[in-house]
Design an enzyme around this catalytic site. Structure first.
Site, short mmCIF file in Angstrom:
data_model
loop_
_atom_site.label_atom_id
_atom_site.label_comp_id
_atom_site.label_asym_id
_atom_site.label_seq_id
_atom_site.Cartn_x
_atom_site.Cartn_y
_atom_site.Cartn_z
N GLY A 178 58.71 64.25 -6.08
CA GLY A 178 58.18 63.64 -7.36
C GLY A 178 56.75 63.79 -7.62
O GLY A 178 55.92 64.11 -8.75
N THR A 189 67.52 63.76 -5.57
CA THR A 189 67.91 63.23 -6.99
C THR A 189 69.04 63.88 -7.15
O THR A 189 69.34 65.25 -6.91
CB THR A 189 66.70 63.53 -7.93
OG1 THR A 189 65.60 63.10 -7.23
CG2 THR A 189 67.00 62.98 -9.22
N THR A 233 64.66 68.21 -10.05
CA THR A 233 64.98 67.76 -8.89
C THR A 233 63.99 68.36 -7.69
O THR A 233 63.46 69.58 -7.70
CB THR A 233 66.34 68.02 -8.17
OG1 THR A 233 66.37 67.37 -6.72
CG2 THR A 233 67.15 69.20 -8.27
N GLY A 234 63.31 67.51 -6.95
CA GLY A 234 62.37 67.87 -5.86
C GLY A 234 61.37 66.79 -5.85
O GLY A 234 61.47 65.66 -6.14
N ARG A 250 56.98 53.11 -4.05
CA ARG A 250 56.71 54.44 -4.57
C ARG A 250 57.70 54.68 -5.68
O ARG A 250 58.93 54.57 -5.45
CB ARG A 250 56.56 55.23 -3.32
CG ARG A 250 56.40 56.87 -3.66
CD ARG A 250 57.77 57.51 -3.95
NE ARG A 250 57.65 58.90 -3.96
CZ ARG A 250 58.60 59.54 -4.50
NH1 ARG A 250 59.71 59.24 -4.70
NH2 ARG A 250 58.49 60.98 -4.68
N VAL A 251 57.16 55.56 -6.68
CA VAL A 251 57.99 55.97 -7.66
C VAL A 251 57.59 57.35 -7.64
O VAL A 251 56.54 57.94 -7.93
CB VAL A 251 57.56 55.22 -9.20
CG1 VAL A 251 58.49 55.77 -10.11
CG2 VAL A 251 57.49 53.69 -8.99
N GLY A 252 58.94 58.18 -8.07
CA GLY A 252 58.70 59.56 -8.05
C GLY A 252 59.10 59.88 -9.50
O GLY A 252 58.55 59.46 -10.56
N ASP A 253 59.38 61.29 -9.84
CA ASP A 253 59.41 61.74 -11.13
C ASP A 253 60.69 61.42 -11.80
O ASP A 253 60.91 61.55 -13.31
CB ASP A 253 59.36 63.34 -11.12
CG ASP A 253 60.33 64.02 -10.39
OD1 ASP A 253 60.96 63.34 -9.28
OD2 ASP A 253 60.87 65.08 -10.44
N1 GLY Z 1 62.74 63.53 -6.98
C1 GLY Z 1 62.80 62.35 -6.75
C2 GLY Z 1 61.74 61.84 -6.13
O1 GLY Z 1 60.57 62.42 -5.84
O2 GLY Z 1 61.51 60.47 -6.01
#
Ligand code: GLY
Length: 267
Positions: free
Chosen positions: A199, A146, A196-197, A174-177
């Site tokens: 999710g 990210t 960042t990292g 799929r959805v992250g953070d």
């Molecule tokens: N930090 C980005 C994701 O996990 O989608």
């Protein structure tokens, strides 16, 4: 004390050589802040430039999903006044962060998938397909994740902007953070935080809100970001940037391209 300024990162694990992209993004946004522009618009402009760069996992540089052909992106913006705009799993747009910014003008906070794309088209953002097209594996070798920006303007308002092509490897849908408030991003009257990292780790810990709360409790931004990293087991690669009225910080467990431009108040 900080008068105005911003910090931008290119994703946890991104090599330091890519900091030139963060620098270019910061320089453009800093000029906006210097001219008295709003922190939200400055953060969005820096994020837009990072999306356009093509070397970061966001916008044009977004990674492919596990099917080897799909790109879905997430982006979010938020400021001290709780103006929030989010897009989730949006496809075929060049700058998800601009669509997230535009969501603020609707009665909603978040738009996802085909609805988000239709919204973008309605605003005149035409279909975009010129992605750098890296597979998740290739991209993960460069360590890109990210992108994120935190900013403070002359009027004292904070803002954050985040954008991502996701984490590798990931299923379609799929959805992250990154689009989740309190996890990948948070801004309030006392500061702004971008994370960042992976999710799946971040969503379980809500690092952005945790770090913000520490800053609001008068902890140094550096200390708060380090404590934010401590939320995660030692092998989990995470990065956090933050800005408050008094200071700013970049914390990461591995390399992370970043840049900052800060104008201090004259005492
Ligand atoms: N930090 C980005 C994701 O996990 O989608």
């Amino acid at each position: 004390m900080i008068s105005f300024g911003l910090v931008a990162h290119g994703g946890v694990g991104s090599p330091g050589e890519l900091s030139d992209g963060c620098r270019a993004a910061c320089e453009a946004a800093f000029r906006m802040l210097e001219a008295g522009k709003d922190s939200l618009d400055a953060a969005v402009e820096a994020a837009r430039l990072l999306e356009d760069d093509g070397r970061f996992n966001a916008g044009r540089g977004s990674v492919l999903r596990i099917d080897g052909k799909t790109i879905e992106m997430d982006a979010a913006v938020m400021d001290s006044a709780s103006r929030i705009g989010v897009v989730i799993n949006i496809r075929d747009v060049k700058n998800p962060v601009l669509i997230a910014r535009a969501v603020i003008g609707t009665p909603h906070v978040a738009l996802a998938g085909r609805g988000a794309e239709a919204f973008a088209r309605g605003l005149g953002f035409g279909p975009f397909h010129d992605f750098s097209g890296k597979s998740a594996t290739e991209k993960s070798e460069t360590g890109a994740d990210t992108i994120g920006v935190v900013a403070l303007d002359k009027a004292g308002s904070f803002a954050v902007a985040t954008s991502t092509g996701g984490a590798a490897p990931m299923m379609v849908g799929r959805v992250g953070d990154t689009p989740m408030m309190g996890c990948g991003f948070y801004a309030g009257p006392r500061g702004a935080v971008a994370v960042t990292g992976l999710g799946e780790e971040s969503i379980r810990k809500m690092p952005a809100k945790t770090v913000y709360d520490m800053i609001a409790d008068d902890r140094d931004a550096k200390d708060a970001c380090e404590k934010g990293l401590d939320l995660f087991a030692s092998g989990v690669k995470m990065g956090i940037i933050a800005i408050s009225r008094s200071d700013w910080a970049v914390a990461a467990r591995v390399t992370m391209a970043h840049w900052s431009m800060i104008r201090k108040k004259i005492k």
